[in-house]
Write an enzyme that holds these catalytic residues in place. Structure first.
Site, PDB file in Angstrom:
ATOM      1  N   LYS A 194      18.177  -5.369   5.345  1.00 50.04           N
ATOM      2  CA  LYS A 194      18.115  -4.092   6.053  1.00 50.04           C
ATOM      3  C   LYS A 194      19.357  -3.931   6.922  1.00 50.04           C
ATOM      4  O   LYS A 194      19.620  -4.751   7.805  1.00 50.04           O
ATOM      5  CB  LYS A 194      16.854  -4.051   6.910  1.00 50.04           C
ATOM      6  N   LYS A 247      17.419  -1.841   2.004  1.00 51.11           N
ATOM      7  CA  LYS A 247      17.299  -0.575   2.723  1.00 51.11           C
ATOM      8  C   LYS A 247      18.570  -0.285   3.496  1.00 51.11           C
ATOM      9  O   LYS A 247      19.057  -1.185   4.167  1.00 51.11           O
ATOM     10  CB  LYS A 247      16.107  -0.692   3.672  1.00 51.11           C
TER      11      LYS A 247
HETATM   12  C1  PBG Z   1      11.133   0.415  11.829  1.00 54.44           C
HETATM   13  C2  PBG Z   1      11.631   1.157  10.654  1.00 54.44           C
HETATM   14  C3  PBG Z   1      12.678   2.076  10.555  1.00 54.44           C
HETATM   15  C4  PBG Z   1      12.640   2.585   9.256  1.00 54.44           C
HETATM   16  C5  PBG Z   1      11.610   1.932   8.592  1.00 54.44           C
HETATM   17  N1  PBG Z   1      11.021   1.052   9.466  1.00 54.44           N
HETATM   18  C6  PBG Z   1      13.629   2.555  11.591  1.00 54.44           C
HETATM   19  C7  PBG Z   1      14.695   1.672  12.080  1.00 54.44           C
HETATM   20  O1  PBG Z   1      14.814   0.509  11.720  1.00 54.44           O
HETATM   21  O2  PBG Z   1      15.412   2.148  12.944  1.00 54.44           O
HETATM   22  C8  PBG Z   1      13.535   3.642   8.685  1.00 54.44           C
HETATM   23  C9  PBG Z   1      12.919   4.500   7.638  1.00 54.44           C
HETATM   24  C10 PBG Z   1      13.663   5.748   7.339  1.00 54.44           C
HETATM   25  O3  PBG Z   1      14.737   6.046   7.887  1.00 54.44           O
HETATM   26  O4  PBG Z   1      13.165   6.495   6.478  1.00 54.44           O
HETATM   27  N2  PBG Z   1      11.969  -0.563  12.304  1.00 54.44           N
END
Ligand code: PBG
Length: 327
Positions: A194, A247
């Site tokens: 991520k 992601k």
């Molecule tokens: C929680 C999380 C996030 C997303 C999924 N889980 C936000 C982040 O990490 O700031 C992003 C999902 C999206 O942008 O569609 N940590």
């Protein structure tokens, strides 16, 4: 002209093009992210994500019904609590918003597959994904809370948990906690790879989870790095992750491709809020063909190697698959 190789031969008709397709998809690989919020009678559109809504628990079944009808059988739940505190206690409260949603949804739609996002950022007053020590997120102190959160989701009916916080060692902490409590068969889908990404902008608006100071770069990955992504994926598999997620998706197809080669577990890709918002905005301006763009983005992700696709366009894609436009 005496050409031996004529690649165009295989493009001559729709039937033939479909016969020789290299990427095939199925609705069963789609996961739809859903935002649940405290209160009743709420179905409010998210301004930065036109067509996506925050639902109160009582309204959630209507959306689950639409999903089931479309043939989307898996959802990923995100909670938006009323109250936040320093340690994100709403994340692991027995009557927390996700826990309530799971109990209710499970009652009404027992066949839907419920995955939960496990993270602290929607629940902490400072918006970071863990507890703080000064201005730093304290990795090890957060692990216990993540494990508690995952356990409370499973006890409320989650089929799978998906930690997205990017703390080191969280997959192991969650696995151990679930096992000790008799949940050996609940899979973990790790947001292993991520990146610290501007593509999450609309989500933070949707979930009210933007950090109140600083950014997430001390825990989410630097997007210049590819090999580090493999390290994260392999580490999480060693810790017990069953599925590895990459992601965002669209700008990270090289990473998806590489993770599928470097591992032997199913790979999921999350097409995030910013990807969705860009498509919606450009389509609204009349600058792109929304449906065709949705298809191309999805197929590109599967072609890169993803077996599972988490997307706000899940219902549309299910329809396109039914109509034979992709698949
Ligand atoms: C929680 C999380 C996030 C997303 C999924 N889980 C936000 C982040 O990490 O700031 C992003 C999902 C999206 O942008 O569609 N940590």
């Amino acid at each position: 002209m005496e050409l031996i190789q004529r690649p165009r031969r295989l493009r001559g008709s729709e039937t033939l093009r479909k016969m020789v397709r290299e990427t095939r998809m199925d609705k069963s690989s789609l996961i739809y992210p859903l935002f649940v919020k405290e209160g009743t009678g709420i179905e409010e559109e998210i301004p930065s994500m036109e067509g996506q809504y925050r639902y109160s628990v009582d309204r959630l079944p209507y959306e689950l019904e639409r999903l089931a009808k479309a043939g989307v059988s898996s959802v990923m739940l995100f909670g938006i609590p009323d109250h936040k505190d320093e340690v994100g206690s709403g994340a692991y409260a027995q009557d927390g918003i996700v826990q309530q949603a799971l109990r209710e949804a499970r009652k009404q739609f027992p066949d839907m597959y419920y995955i939960t996002d496990v993270c602290m950022c929607e629940y902490t007053s400072h918006g970071h994904c863990g507890v703080l020590c000064g201005h730093d997120v304290d990795n090890d102190a957060t692990l216990d809370l993540l494990a508690k959160t995952a356990l409370s989701h499973v006890e409320a009916g989650a089929d799978m948990v998906a930690p997205s916080d990017m703390m080191d060692g969280r997959v192991r902490a969650i696995r151990e906690c679930l096992d000790i409590h008799g949940h050996k068969n609940i899979p973990i889908m790790s947001y292993a790879v991520k990146y610290a990404s501007a593509f999450y902008g609309p989500f933070r608006d949707a979930a009210g989870s933007a950090p109140s100071f600083g950014d997430r770069k001390s825990y989410q990955m630097d997007f210049h790095n590819r090999r580090e992504g493999m390290k994260e994926a392999l580490t999480d598999i060693e810790e017990g992750a069953d599925i590895i997620m990459v992601k965002p998706a669209m700008s990270y197809l090289d990473i998806i491709s590489e993770v599928t080669k470097a591992t032997n577990v199913p790979v999921a890709a999350y097409s995030v809020s910013g990807e969705y918002a860009m498509v919606k905005a450009a389509a609204k301006m009349g600058w792109i063909d929304e449906d065709r763009i949705i298809c191309e983005m999805a197929v590109g992700t599967y072609r890169a190697g993803a077996q599972i696709y988490i997307t706000y366009f899940a219902k549309e894609l299910a329809r396109f698959m039914d109509e034979g436009r992709i698949g």
